[in-house]
Motif scaffolding. Structure first.
Motif, PDB file in Angstrom:
ATOM      1  N   ALA A  87     -54.796  -3.505   5.511  1.00  0.00           N
ATOM      2  CA  ALA A  87     -53.558  -4.194   5.777  1.00  0.00           C
ATOM      3  C   ALA A  87     -53.754  -5.820   5.337  1.00  0.00           C
ATOM      4  O   ALA A  87     -52.718  -6.260   5.085  1.00  0.00           O
ATOM      5  N   ILE A  88     -54.922  -6.219   5.528  1.00  0.00           N
ATOM      6  CA  ILE A  88     -55.110  -7.609   5.221  1.00  0.00           C
ATOM      7  C   ILE A  88     -54.769  -7.826   3.769  1.00  0.00           C
ATOM      8  O   ILE A  88     -54.134  -8.810   3.156  1.00  0.00           O
ATOM      9  N   PHE A  89     -55.313  -6.936   2.888  1.00  0.00           N
ATOM     10  CA  PHE A  89     -54.923  -7.029   1.284  1.00  0.00           C
ATOM     11  C   PHE A  89     -53.314  -6.743   0.960  1.00  0.00           C
ATOM     12  O   PHE A  89     -53.033  -7.146  -0.017  1.00  0.00           O
ATOM     13  N   GLN A  90     -52.992  -5.704   1.797  1.00  0.00           N
ATOM     14  CA  GLN A  90     -51.537  -5.644   1.557  1.00  0.00           C
ATOM     15  C   GLN A  90     -50.705  -6.588   1.814  1.00  0.00           C
ATOM     16  O   GLN A  90     -49.373  -6.888   1.189  1.00  0.00           O
ATOM     17  N   VAL A  91     -50.808  -7.613   2.603  1.00  0.00           N
ATOM     18  CA  VAL A  91     -50.070  -8.863   2.652  1.00  0.00           C
ATOM     19  C   VAL A  91     -50.702 -10.029   1.884  1.00  0.00           C
ATOM     20  O   VAL A  91     -49.942 -11.138   2.040  1.00  0.00           O
ATOM     21  N   TRP A  92     -51.448  -9.824   1.025  1.00  0.00           N
ATOM     22  CA  TRP A  92     -51.882 -10.700  -0.016  1.00  0.00           C
ATOM     23  C   TRP A  92     -50.755 -11.114  -1.216  1.00  0.00           C
ATOM     24  O   TRP A  92     -50.910  -9.917  -2.062  1.00  0.00           O
ATOM     25  N   PRO A  93     -49.961 -11.723  -1.022  1.00  0.00           N
ATOM     26  CA  PRO A  93     -49.001 -12.084  -2.213  1.00  0.00           C
ATOM     27  C   PRO A  93     -49.843 -11.986  -3.752  1.00  0.00           C
ATOM     28  O   PRO A  93     -49.104 -11.252  -4.412  1.00  0.00           O
ATOM     29  N   TRP A  94     -50.727 -12.638  -3.830  1.00  0.00           N
ATOM     30  CA  TRP A  94     -51.267 -12.747  -5.334  1.00  0.00           C
ATOM     31  C   TRP A  94     -51.805 -11.193  -5.722  1.00  0.00           C
ATOM     32  O   TRP A  94     -51.402 -10.750  -6.753  1.00  0.00           O
ATOM     33  N   LEU A  95     -52.361 -10.207  -4.896  1.00  0.00           N
ATOM     34  CA  LEU A  95     -52.491  -9.044  -5.306  1.00  0.00           C
ATOM     35  C   LEU A  95     -51.460  -8.049  -5.461  1.00  0.00           C
ATOM     36  O   LEU A  95     -51.439  -7.368  -6.248  1.00  0.00           O
ATOM     37  N   ARG A  96     -50.442  -8.317  -4.535  1.00  0.00           N
ATOM     38  CA  ARG A  96     -49.180  -7.593  -4.687  1.00  0.00           C
ATOM     39  C   ARG A  96     -48.300  -7.848  -6.116  1.00  0.00           C
ATOM     40  O   ARG A  96     -47.722  -7.054  -6.599  1.00  0.00           O
ATOM     41  N   ARG A  97     -48.396  -9.258  -6.218  1.00  0.00           N
ATOM     42  CA  ARG A  97     -47.668  -9.588  -7.495  1.00  0.00           C
ATOM     43  C   ARG A  97     -48.559  -9.083  -9.116  1.00  0.00           C
ATOM     44  O   ARG A  97     -47.907  -8.870  -9.969  1.00  0.00           O
ATOM     45  N   THR A  98     -49.718  -9.327  -8.729  1.00  0.00           N
ATOM     46  CA  THR A  98     -50.811  -9.282 -10.024  1.00  0.00           C
ATOM     47  C   THR A  98     -50.797  -7.749 -10.388  1.00  0.00           C
ATOM     48  O   THR A  98     -50.980  -7.284 -11.366  1.00  0.00           O
ATOM     49  N   TYR A  99     -51.432  -6.878  -9.327  1.00  0.00           N
ATOM     50  CA  TYR A  99     -51.726  -5.784  -9.398  1.00  0.00           C
ATOM     51  C   TYR A  99     -50.798  -4.593  -8.467  1.00  0.00           C
ATOM     52  O   TYR A  99     -51.217  -4.215  -7.216  1.00  0.00           O
ATOM     53  N   PRO A 100     -49.624  -4.669  -8.921  1.00  0.00           N
ATOM     54  CA  PRO A 100     -48.576  -3.781  -7.972  1.00  0.00           C
ATOM     55  C   PRO A 100     -48.965  -2.374  -7.715  1.00  0.00           C
ATOM     56  O   PRO A 100     -48.856  -1.940  -6.556  1.00  0.00           O
ATOM     57  N   ALA A 101     -49.688  -2.000  -8.772  1.00  0.00           N
ATOM     58  CA  ALA A 101     -50.309  -0.461  -8.464  1.00  0.00           C
ATOM     59  C   ALA A 101     -51.145  -0.458  -7.461  1.00  0.00           C
ATOM     60  O   ALA A 101     -51.383   0.654  -6.567  1.00  0.00           O
ATOM     61  N   VAL A 102     -52.042  -1.314  -7.245  1.00  0.00           N
ATOM     62  CA  VAL A 102     -53.205  -1.375  -6.399  1.00  0.00           C
ATOM     63  C   VAL A 102     -52.456  -1.606  -4.838  1.00  0.00           C
ATOM     64  O   VAL A 102     -52.910  -0.867  -4.095  1.00  0.00           O
ATOM     65  N   HIS A 103     -51.431  -2.241  -4.734  1.00  0.00           N
ATOM     66  CA  HIS A 103     -50.416  -2.589  -3.764  1.00  0.00           C
ATOM     67  C   HIS A 103     -49.922  -1.361  -3.275  1.00  0.00           C
ATOM     68  O   HIS A 103     -49.824  -0.863  -1.988  1.00  0.00           O
ATOM     69  N   ARG A 104     -49.262  -0.477  -4.139  1.00  0.00           N
ATOM     70  CA  ARG A 104     -48.795   0.707  -3.612  1.00  0.00           C
ATOM     71  C   ARG A 104     -49.740   1.718  -3.351  1.00  0.00           C
ATOM     72  O   ARG A 104     -49.475   2.475  -2.062  1.00  0.00           O
ATOM     73  N   TRP A 105     -50.635   1.927  -4.042  1.00  0.00           N
ATOM     74  CA  TRP A 105     -51.766   2.689  -3.317  1.00  0.00           C
ATOM     75  C   TRP A 105     -52.531   2.306  -2.118  1.00  0.00           C
ATOM     76  O   TRP A 105     -52.762   3.322  -1.353  1.00  0.00           O
ATOM     77  N   GLY A 106     -52.569   1.094  -1.872  1.00  0.00           N
ATOM     78  CA  GLY A 106     -53.121   0.472  -0.727  1.00  0.00           C
ATOM     79  C   GLY A 106     -52.210   0.692   0.536  1.00  0.00           C
ATOM     80  O   GLY A 106     -52.546   1.053   1.488  1.00  0.00           O
ATOM     81  N   GLY A 107     -50.817   0.542  -0.067  1.00  0.00           N
ATOM     82  CA  GLY A 107     -49.892   0.926   1.191  1.00  0.00           C
ATOM     83  C   GLY A 107     -49.810   2.310   1.492  1.00  0.00           C
ATOM     84  O   GLY A 107     -49.686   2.507   2.610  1.00  0.00           O
TER      85      GLY A 107
END
Length: 227
Positions: A87-107
């Motif tokens: 959850a900590i990384f999911q709310v990280w704007p930089w990760l969400r915008r730079t690596y959206p695929a990582v954000h999706r799988w992390g979700g």
């Protein structure tokens, strides 16, 4: 006639405050809270969870007649740890915008681990002390509910509502920190107060305060575009 603003794909121009870079263009060092929060979370988990690894000395609640209590507790701690750190990384704007695929799988990992940890928590909560039991039950149910609604909203491409409910879920998963602080600080105060009051407050103040803080943040950032 009203429109669902969550579904509008037309580009919007974010409001830029004087002297500040546009939203989404901040360098990594402008968001220094992720690393300290992650480190603090790991330390907190190590301090609070490691004592339970030894069944002989673990501070277990009475659980006569339920032989699976200890395995369920250990599984809850382990899966909840994954959910919290994810959850900590999911709310990280930089990760969400730079690596959206990582954000999706992390979700996806976050939602699955939340459902498992939440279900296990509801199984073992009947064996918790009466003090604070209602608070922790409500917190667990809200954590699951917010996470599920947030997942449904992103599947519907309703991005603003997804952001809102996932921030609510983040508030819930991070509430235990405040509970521990309340108990530790309260027990050190030079007042003769029954410790049960601190334990009861620990099960309410954390998630209620976090939700209030998240709602304040949502009001504060209401004018920003959701990408």
């Amino acid at each position: 006639m009203t429109q669902n603003l969550d579904r509008i794909d037309a580009p919007t121009t974010p409001r830029i405050r004087p002297g500040r870079p546009p939203e989404g263009k901040k360098p990594l060092w402008r968001r220094p809270w992720i690393v300290p929060l992650f480190i603090f979370s790991v330390i907190y988990i190590a301090i609070t969870a490691l004592p339970y690894l030894n069944r002989e000395t673990a501070p277990l609640m009475p659980h006569e007649g339920f032989s699976l209590y200890y395995p369920a507790l250990i599984a809850h701690i382990g899966v909840a740890t994954i959910a919290l750190l994810t959850a900590i990384f999911q709310v990280w704007p930089w990760l969400r915008r730079t690596y959206p695929a990582v954000h999706r799988w992390g979700g996806r990992v976050y939602v699955v681990t939340t459902l498992i940890a939440g279900a296990l928590g509801l199984i073992i909560v009947p064996f918790a002390p009466p003090v604070g039991k209602l608070g922790v039950t409500i917190a667990t149910l809200l954590w699951i509910t917010f996470s599920v609604i947030g997942y449904i909203r992103i599947r519907q491409r309703r991005y603003a509502e997804h952001r809102r409910f996932m921030l609510y879920a983040f508030a819930m998963v991070m509430n235990n920190f405040w509970g521990s602080i309340i108990v530790m600080v309260g027990m050190q105060l030079p007042f003769e107060i029954d410790g049960n009051y601190y334990l009861e407050a620990a099960r309410w103040v954390g998630w209620v305060g976090n939700l209030m803080a998240v709602q304040w943040w949502l009001y504060r950032t209401a004018g920003r575009p959701v990408r």
